[in-house]
Design a protein around this motif. Structure first.
Motif, PDB file in Angstrom:
ATOM      1  N   ALA A  32     -16.051 101.879  78.367  1.00 47.65           N
ATOM      2  CA  ALA A  32     -17.426 101.445  77.706  1.00 47.65           C
ATOM      3  C   ALA A  32     -17.948 102.757  77.123  1.00 47.65           C
ATOM      4  CB  ALA A  32     -18.124 100.415  78.532  1.00 47.65           C
ATOM      5  N   PHE A  33     -18.365 103.801  77.996  1.00 50.45           N
ATOM      6  CA  PHE A  33     -19.223 104.808  77.592  1.00 50.45           C
ATOM      7  C   PHE A  33     -18.260 105.800  76.866  1.00 50.45           C
ATOM      8  CE2 PHE A  33     -21.932 102.936  80.803  1.00 50.45           C
ATOM      9  CZ  PHE A  33     -22.910 102.929  80.245  1.00 50.45           C
ATOM     10  N   GLU A  34     -16.928 105.970  76.985  1.00 47.13           N
ATOM     11  CA  GLU A  34     -16.209 106.703  76.109  1.00 47.13           C
ATOM     12  C   GLU A  34     -16.301 106.296  74.955  1.00 47.13           C
ATOM     13  OE1 GLU A  34     -12.911 108.328  79.379  1.00 47.13           O
ATOM     14  OE2 GLU A  34     -12.642 106.518  78.404  1.00 47.13           O
ATOM     15  N   ARG A  35     -16.075 104.879  74.686  1.00 49.62           N
ATOM     16  CA  ARG A  35     -16.309 104.284  73.374  1.00 49.62           C
ATOM     17  C   ARG A  35     -17.564 104.506  72.572  1.00 49.62           C
ATOM     18  NH1 ARG A  35     -13.711  98.240  72.920  1.00 49.62           N
ATOM     19  NH2 ARG A  35     -11.776  98.415  73.802  1.00 49.62           N
ATOM     20  N   PHE A  36     -18.606 104.302  73.392  1.00 49.34           N
ATOM     21  CA  PHE A  36     -19.986 104.777  72.881  1.00 49.34           C
ATOM     22  C   PHE A  36     -20.237 106.181  72.527  1.00 49.34           C
ATOM     23  CE2 PHE A  36     -23.988 106.769  74.682  1.00 49.34           C
ATOM     24  CZ  PHE A  36     -24.827 106.613  73.481  1.00 49.34           C
ATOM     25  N   ASP A  37     -19.643 107.061  73.124  1.00 50.09           N
ATOM     26  CA  ASP A  37     -19.754 108.090  73.002  1.00 50.09           C
ATOM     27  C   ASP A  37     -19.024 108.821  71.593  1.00 50.09           C
ATOM     28  OD1 ASP A  37     -21.406 110.539  74.148  1.00 50.09           O
ATOM     29  OD2 ASP A  37     -19.542 111.598  74.452  1.00 50.09           O
ATOM     30  N   ALA A  38     -17.846 108.038  71.175  1.00 51.67           N
ATOM     31  CA  ALA A  38     -16.991 108.581  70.293  1.00 51.67           C
ATOM     32  C   ALA A  38     -17.252 107.665  69.002  1.00 51.67           C
ATOM     33  CB  ALA A  38     -15.491 108.107  70.772  1.00 51.67           C
ATOM     34  N   LEU A  44     -31.939 116.232  68.928  1.00 52.37           N
ATOM     35  CA  LEU A  44     -32.134 115.173  70.305  1.00 52.37           C
ATOM     36  C   LEU A  44     -31.002 115.592  71.029  1.00 52.37           C
ATOM     37  CD1 LEU A  44     -33.451 111.787  70.873  1.00 52.37           C
ATOM     38  CD2 LEU A  44     -31.115 112.359  71.669  1.00 52.37           C
ATOM     39  N   ARG A  45     -29.781 115.570  70.336  1.00 51.69           N
ATOM     40  CA  ARG A  45     -28.629 115.849  71.313  1.00 51.69           C
ATOM     41  C   ARG A  45     -28.283 117.451  71.645  1.00 51.69           C
ATOM     42  NH1 ARG A  45     -24.511 112.014  67.396  1.00 51.69           N
ATOM     43  NH2 ARG A  45     -25.783 110.251  67.834  1.00 51.69           N
ATOM     44  N   ALA A  46     -28.987 118.121  70.931  1.00 47.98           N
ATOM     45  CA  ALA A  46     -28.994 119.534  71.297  1.00 47.98           C
ATOM     46  C   ALA A  46     -29.735 119.822  72.507  1.00 47.98           C
ATOM     47  CB  ALA A  46     -29.434 120.491  70.190  1.00 47.98           C
ATOM     48  N   ASP A  47     -31.009 119.344  72.612  1.00 48.88           N
ATOM     49  CA  ASP A  47     -31.588 119.548  73.700  1.00 48.88           C
ATOM     50  C   ASP A  47     -31.036 118.552  74.800  1.00 48.88           C
ATOM     51  OD1 ASP A  47     -33.389 120.956  72.375  1.00 48.88           O
ATOM     52  OD2 ASP A  47     -35.016 119.268  71.790  1.00 48.88           O
ATOM     53  N   LEU A  48     -30.804 117.441  74.715  1.00 45.82           N
ATOM     54  CA  LEU A  48     -29.867 116.781  75.870  1.00 45.82           C
ATOM     55  C   LEU A  48     -28.719 117.670  76.307  1.00 45.82           C
ATOM     56  CD1 LEU A  48     -29.630 114.238  77.345  1.00 45.82           C
ATOM     57  CD2 LEU A  48     -27.958 113.348  75.721  1.00 45.82           C
ATOM     58  N   LEU A  86     -21.565 113.048  78.678  1.00 42.39           N
ATOM     59  CA  LEU A  86     -21.769 112.355  77.339  1.00 42.39           C
ATOM     60  C   LEU A  86     -22.590 113.505  76.309  1.00 42.39           C
ATOM     61  CD1 LEU A  86     -22.089 108.666  77.990  1.00 42.39           C
ATOM     62  CD2 LEU A  86     -20.248 109.977  77.965  1.00 42.39           C
ATOM     63  N   LYS A  87     -22.502 113.199  75.025  1.00 45.37           N
ATOM     64  CA  LYS A  87     -23.327 113.901  73.948  1.00 45.37           C
ATOM     65  C   LYS A  87     -24.535 113.064  73.873  1.00 45.37           C
ATOM     66  CE  LYS A  87     -20.602 112.839  70.076  1.00 45.37           C
ATOM     67  NZ  LYS A  87     -19.449 112.250  70.647  1.00 45.37           N
ATOM     68  N   LYS A  88     -24.816 111.744  74.030  1.00 45.38           N
ATOM     69  CA  LYS A  88     -25.957 110.965  73.618  1.00 45.38           C
ATOM     70  C   LYS A  88     -26.523 110.302  74.806  1.00 45.38           C
ATOM     71  CE  LYS A  88     -22.632 109.213  70.047  1.00 45.38           C
ATOM     72  NZ  LYS A  88     -22.045 108.110  69.508  1.00 45.38           N
ATOM     73  N   PRO A  89     -27.723 110.003  74.725  1.00 47.47           N
ATOM     74  CA  PRO A  89     -28.375 109.264  75.881  1.00 47.47           C
ATOM     75  C   PRO A  89     -28.382 107.950  76.443  1.00 47.47           C
ATOM     76  CG  PRO A  89     -29.843 109.589  73.862  1.00 47.47           C
ATOM     77  CD  PRO A  89     -28.572 110.148  73.528  1.00 47.47           C
ATOM     78  N   VAL A  90     -28.160 107.924  77.647  1.00 44.51           N
ATOM     79  CA  VAL A  90     -27.885 106.595  78.326  1.00 44.51           C
ATOM     80  C   VAL A  90     -29.211 106.168  79.158  1.00 44.51           C
ATOM     81  CG1 VAL A  90     -26.498 105.149  80.093  1.00 44.51           C
ATOM     82  CG2 VAL A  90     -25.396 106.988  78.250  1.00 44.51           C
ATOM     83  N   ILE A  91     -29.559 105.078  78.894  1.00 39.68           N
ATOM     84  CA  ILE A  91     -30.946 104.512  79.847  1.00 39.68           C
ATOM     85  C   ILE A  91     -30.303 103.601  80.749  1.00 39.68           C
ATOM     86  CG2 ILE A  91     -33.171 103.604  79.557  1.00 39.68           C
ATOM     87  CD1 ILE A  91     -32.997 104.402  76.572  1.00 39.68           C
ATOM     88  N   ALA A  92     -30.741 103.747  81.975  1.00 36.80           N
ATOM     89  CA  ALA A  92     -30.404 102.577  83.012  1.00 36.80           C
ATOM     90  C   ALA A  92     -31.541 101.650  82.950  1.00 36.80           C
ATOM     91  CB  ALA A  92     -30.287 103.210  84.506  1.00 36.80           C
ATOM     92  N   ALA A  93     -31.190 100.438  82.988  1.00 40.69           N
ATOM     93  CA  ALA A  93     -32.305  99.238  82.911  1.00 40.69           C
ATOM     94  C   ALA A  93     -32.160  98.276  84.325  1.00 40.69           C
ATOM     95  CB  ALA A  93     -31.938  98.131  81.872  1.00 40.69           C
ATOM     96  N   ILE A  94     -33.117  98.655  85.317  1.00 38.09           N
ATOM     97  CA  ILE A  94     -32.490  98.311  86.713  1.00 38.09           C
ATOM     98  C   ILE A  94     -33.412  97.517  87.218  1.00 38.09           C
ATOM     99  CG2 ILE A  94     -32.712  99.211  89.065  1.00 38.09           C
ATOM    100  CD1 ILE A  94     -32.346 102.007  87.849  1.00 38.09           C
ATOM    101  N   ALA A  95     -32.874  96.070  87.701  1.00 37.26           N
ATOM    102  CA  ALA A  95     -33.428  94.867  88.227  1.00 37.26           C
ATOM    103  C   ALA A  95     -32.839  94.723  89.594  1.00 37.26           C
ATOM    104  CB  ALA A  95     -33.283  93.925  87.546  1.00 37.26           C
ATOM    105  N   GLY A  96     -33.574  94.248  90.617  1.00 36.39           N
ATOM    106  CA  GLY A  96     -33.091  94.064  91.804  1.00 36.39           C
ATOM    107  C   GLY A  96     -32.421  95.263  92.555  1.00 36.39           C
TER     108      GLY A  96
END
Length: 269
Positions: free
Chosen positions: A48-54, A216-220, A105-115
């Motif tokens: 999933a994250f490889e697809r997202f990044d590509a 944004l991606r350069a800074d990341l 990855l070259k793009k940001p990922v945000i965790a949405a944490i419940a429980g």
């Protein structure tokens, strides 16, 4: 209008946000095991994250565990299966056991944490760039209790997120912390009301997606490349080499004891 959905196996899917198709949410949904990760789920998460990044059309991803739990870690009832054994390399190389944790990855990922975000689930959260934590969430290195080491970047990323002293407190004791302590020590980025982590994370993802992406991606990338004193790939491999030995020395026996004591419960840590 419904979101565009791509299913990657039974328990993982990618949902493109309707109001902003530059945002994709990776959903982990395995409620019977509190979103515990086995080999097939790990493979699906990594894909999933490889697809997202590509995908040039996607700018920001959210990782969310459905059903009120982010992720309870590895599925201990499947820890000793042949698929996992065959993928383990004595030198610590290979993919992260939880899935995407060795991807850069070259793009940001945000965790949405419940429980609960515990054990390998905490390592998944630490791999993400930002963590939105619901006010009743529980985080911790719960695998300490059954003799399973951190082998998905936890020993590397946690000290950089919260400092060595606090990281060692979490890693060595395996104690639980709540959202407010997580925010105070720098593990959580923001706190969300109960039931709102996904909404808050997706709103933040929309804000990031609307910004100029090259800068944004350069800074990341610069943060990722320069935050660590040594090469991250080599550090993760060293962690794996140490951890895999511990898994076979005592982790498999500890996992088996845990599973045998917890019939019908989420067999994960």
């Amino acid at each position: 209008m419904s979101p565009r959905i791509a299913n990657l196996g039974e328990h993982v899917r990618m949902e493109t946000l309707v109001r902003d198709p530059r945002v994709v949410t990776v959903v982990l949904e395995r409620p019977a095991r509190r979103n515990a990760v086995d080999r097939s789920i790990a493979d699906a998460l990594r894909e999933a994250f490889e697809r997202f990044d590509a995908d040039d059309a996607s700018s920001v991803a959210v990782l969310w565990g459905a059903g009120g739990t982010f992720c309870a870690g590895a599925d201990l009832s499947a820890l000793n299966d042949d698929a996992r054994r065959n993928e383990i390399h004595a030198d610590g190389s290979g993919p992260g056991p939880m899935g995407p944790t060795r991807l850069a990855l070259k793009k940001p990922v945000i965790a949405a944490i419940a429980g609960h975000a515990v054990a390998g689930g905490l390592e998944l959260a630490a791999w993400c760039d930002l963590r939105i934590v619901e006010e009743n969430a529980v985080l911790g290195v719960f695998c300490r209790r059954v003799g399973v080491p951190l082998i998905d970047g936890g020993t590397i990323r946690l000290p950089h997120l919260v400092g060595m002293s606090r990281a060692l407190d979490l890693i060595l004791t395996g104690r639980a912390i709540d959202a407010h302590e997580a925010l105070a020590i720098g593990l959580a980025s923001r706190i969300a009301p109960q039931g709102e982590a996904r909404n808050v994370a997706e709103a933040l993802a929309c804000e990031l997606a609307a910004l100029p992406q090259s800068a944004l991606r350069a800074d990341l990338r610069s943060v990722h490349e320069n935050a660590f004193d040594s090469d991250l790939t080599r550090a993760l491999q060293r962690e794996g080499a140490n951890g895999y030995r511990a898994v076979f020395d005592e982790g498999l026996d500890g996992a088996a004891r845990f599973v045998s004591r917890a019939p019908g419960k989420g067999r994960s840590t």
